[in-house]
Scaffold this motif. Sequence first.
Motif, PDB file in Angstrom:
ATOM      1  N   TRP A  38       0.562  -1.158   0.083  1.00  0.00           N
ATOM      2  CA  TRP A  38      -0.416  -0.312  -0.110  1.00  0.00           C
ATOM      3  C   TRP A  38       0.832   0.991   0.130  1.00  0.00           C
ATOM      4  N   ARG A  39       1.796   0.964   0.633  1.00  0.00           N
ATOM      5  CA  ARG A  39       2.646   2.177   0.336  1.00  0.00           C
ATOM      6  C   ARG A  39       3.171   2.671  -0.442  1.00  0.00           C
ATOM      7  N   SER A  40       3.552   1.376  -0.903  1.00  0.00           N
ATOM      8  CA  SER A  40       4.265   1.560  -2.647  1.00  0.00           C
ATOM      9  C   SER A  40       3.513   2.167  -3.499  1.00  0.00           C
ATOM     10  N   ALA A  41       2.167   1.141  -3.447  1.00  0.00           N
ATOM     11  CA  ALA A  41       1.123   1.638  -4.278  1.00  0.00           C
ATOM     12  C   ALA A  41       0.717   4.066  -4.460  1.00  0.00           C
ATOM     13  N   PHE A  42       0.436   3.824  -3.680  1.00  0.00           N
ATOM     14  CA  PHE A  42      -0.277   5.032  -3.100  1.00  0.00           C
ATOM     15  C   PHE A  42       1.222   6.194  -3.232  1.00  0.00           C
ATOM     16  N   SER A  43       2.692   5.450  -3.137  1.00  0.00           N
ATOM     17  CA  SER A  43       3.554   6.387  -3.986  1.00  0.00           C
ATOM     18  C   SER A  43       3.712   6.783  -5.153  1.00  0.00           C
ATOM     19  N   ALA A  44       3.612   5.497  -5.711  1.00  0.00           N
ATOM     20  CA  ALA A  44       3.729   5.214  -7.532  1.00  0.00           C
ATOM     21  C   ALA A  44       2.430   6.365  -8.191  1.00  0.00           C
ATOM     22  N   LEU A  45       1.186   6.400  -7.432  1.00  0.00           N
ATOM     23  CA  LEU A  45       0.323   7.056  -7.591  1.00  0.00           C
ATOM     24  C   LEU A  45       0.496   8.375  -7.902  1.00  0.00           C
ATOM     25  N   ALA A  46       0.810   9.283  -6.666  1.00  0.00           N
ATOM     26  CA  ALA A  46       1.625  10.184  -6.389  1.00  0.00           C
ATOM     27  C   ALA A  46       2.559  10.620  -7.772  1.00  0.00           C
ATOM     28  N   LEU A  47       3.378   9.666  -7.822  1.00  0.00           N
ATOM     29  CA  LEU A  47       4.952  10.118  -8.481  1.00  0.00           C
ATOM     30  C   LEU A  47       4.680   9.977 -10.139  1.00  0.00           C
ATOM     31  N   ALA A  48       3.404   9.485 -10.002  1.00  0.00           N
ATOM     32  CA  ALA A  48       3.022   9.820 -11.376  1.00  0.00           C
ATOM     33  C   ALA A  48       1.965  10.746 -11.617  1.00  0.00           C
ATOM     34  N   LEU A  49       1.809  11.507 -11.029  1.00  0.00           N
ATOM     35  CA  LEU A  49       0.917  12.844 -11.243  1.00  0.00           C
ATOM     36  C   LEU A  49       2.197  13.349 -11.148  1.00  0.00           C
ATOM     37  N   ILE A  50       3.341  13.728  -9.849  1.00  0.00           N
ATOM     38  CA  ILE A  50       3.647  14.754 -10.337  1.00  0.00           C
ATOM     39  C   ILE A  50       4.756  14.892 -11.741  1.00  0.00           C
ATOM     40  N   LEU A  51       5.378  13.226 -11.332  1.00  0.00           N
ATOM     41  CA  LEU A  51       6.335  13.361 -13.059  1.00  0.00           C
ATOM     42  C   LEU A  51       5.269  14.190 -14.387  1.00  0.00           C
ATOM     43  N   THR A  52       4.118  13.196 -14.219  1.00  0.00           N
ATOM     44  CA  THR A  52       3.570  14.221 -15.706  1.00  0.00           C
ATOM     45  C   THR A  52       3.633  15.744 -15.649  1.00  0.00           C
ATOM     46  N   ILE A  53       2.574  16.530 -14.204  1.00  0.00           N
ATOM     47  CA  ILE A  53       3.123  17.370 -14.336  1.00  0.00           C
ATOM     48  C   ILE A  53       4.355  18.010 -14.589  1.00  0.00           C
TER      49      ILE A  53
END
Length: 308
Positions: A38-53
């Motif tokens: 869960w920690r890695s999954a939430f991190s992946a979602l946050a990173l996907a959003l941040i890096l896309t921006i």
Amino acid sequence: MSHIQAVCLMTLATLLASSGGVVTRHLEADASFEVTFWRSAFSALALALILTIIRGPALWRCLFRSPAVLWLSGICWATSFTAFMVAMTLTSVANVLITMAIGPLITALFVRFFLHHNLPPATWLAIVAAGLGIAWMFMGKGEANLSVIGTLVAMGVPFATAVNFTVLQKVGMDRLKAITPGGKPVQDMLPAVLVGAVLSAVITSPLSWPFQASVHDLRLLGMLGVVQLALPCLLMVRLARELPAPEISLLSLLEVIFGVTWAWLWTNEPLSVHTLQGGTLVIAALVVNELARLMRQNRQMRKAKMQI
């Protein structure tokens, strides 16, 4: 950015990362693989959003065509993410942090061996002194659970981190060469953090079934994924362009100081004399190392002026 700005940002990164141990102790679940997922999954979602921006749609077009160095860094991130959380559920926070304290020494050895960097004596002394300070902090904690399996798992964190910082340092050196005319473009290493988070989630997902995390745990793990994992790791990758790998690893020991402070503030865990003495030694080692760097810089500037 200036060196002092880079050091301040690295300190901020360790402050954010230091929340992992104490927050883990507030989780209701004790399933290490599900917690890691869960920690890695939430991190992946946050990173996907941040890096896309930050990078735009080009991020996804270029990701799977990236060279091996990005995937190697991603594997190192995944190893660190997974080993840290699994170790936290297998042994004490103190034992995990003491094991991680050997990271700067391993990083210094890797940089010396693979990149042929000569480290000043002050940095070697600071690494040894800081490591002794960490050990002294927890010497009085006889209640610490020194699980052999937990310690072996925790060893994956400093080794993976040392490899990762060495890789990032090499990319940073290539970036300097790329500034010269005819220099080749340098790989963007920020997506490696996203790769690491996704790999960690994928590896631990089948071991996490059936999922039993409560809403309370999901909220805490969501916070860890964003604040304790995604943001500090992005900062570290960026700072690898500004600071030598051994210095980044040495500054990361502040995570232990901050982690103990969080435990004191959030769980009313008393600060022992060993903790205060060891923490003072770690901070003193970092301050002396920075002062020695400034002295070397001033000497080099004086020599340059004399030659002019």
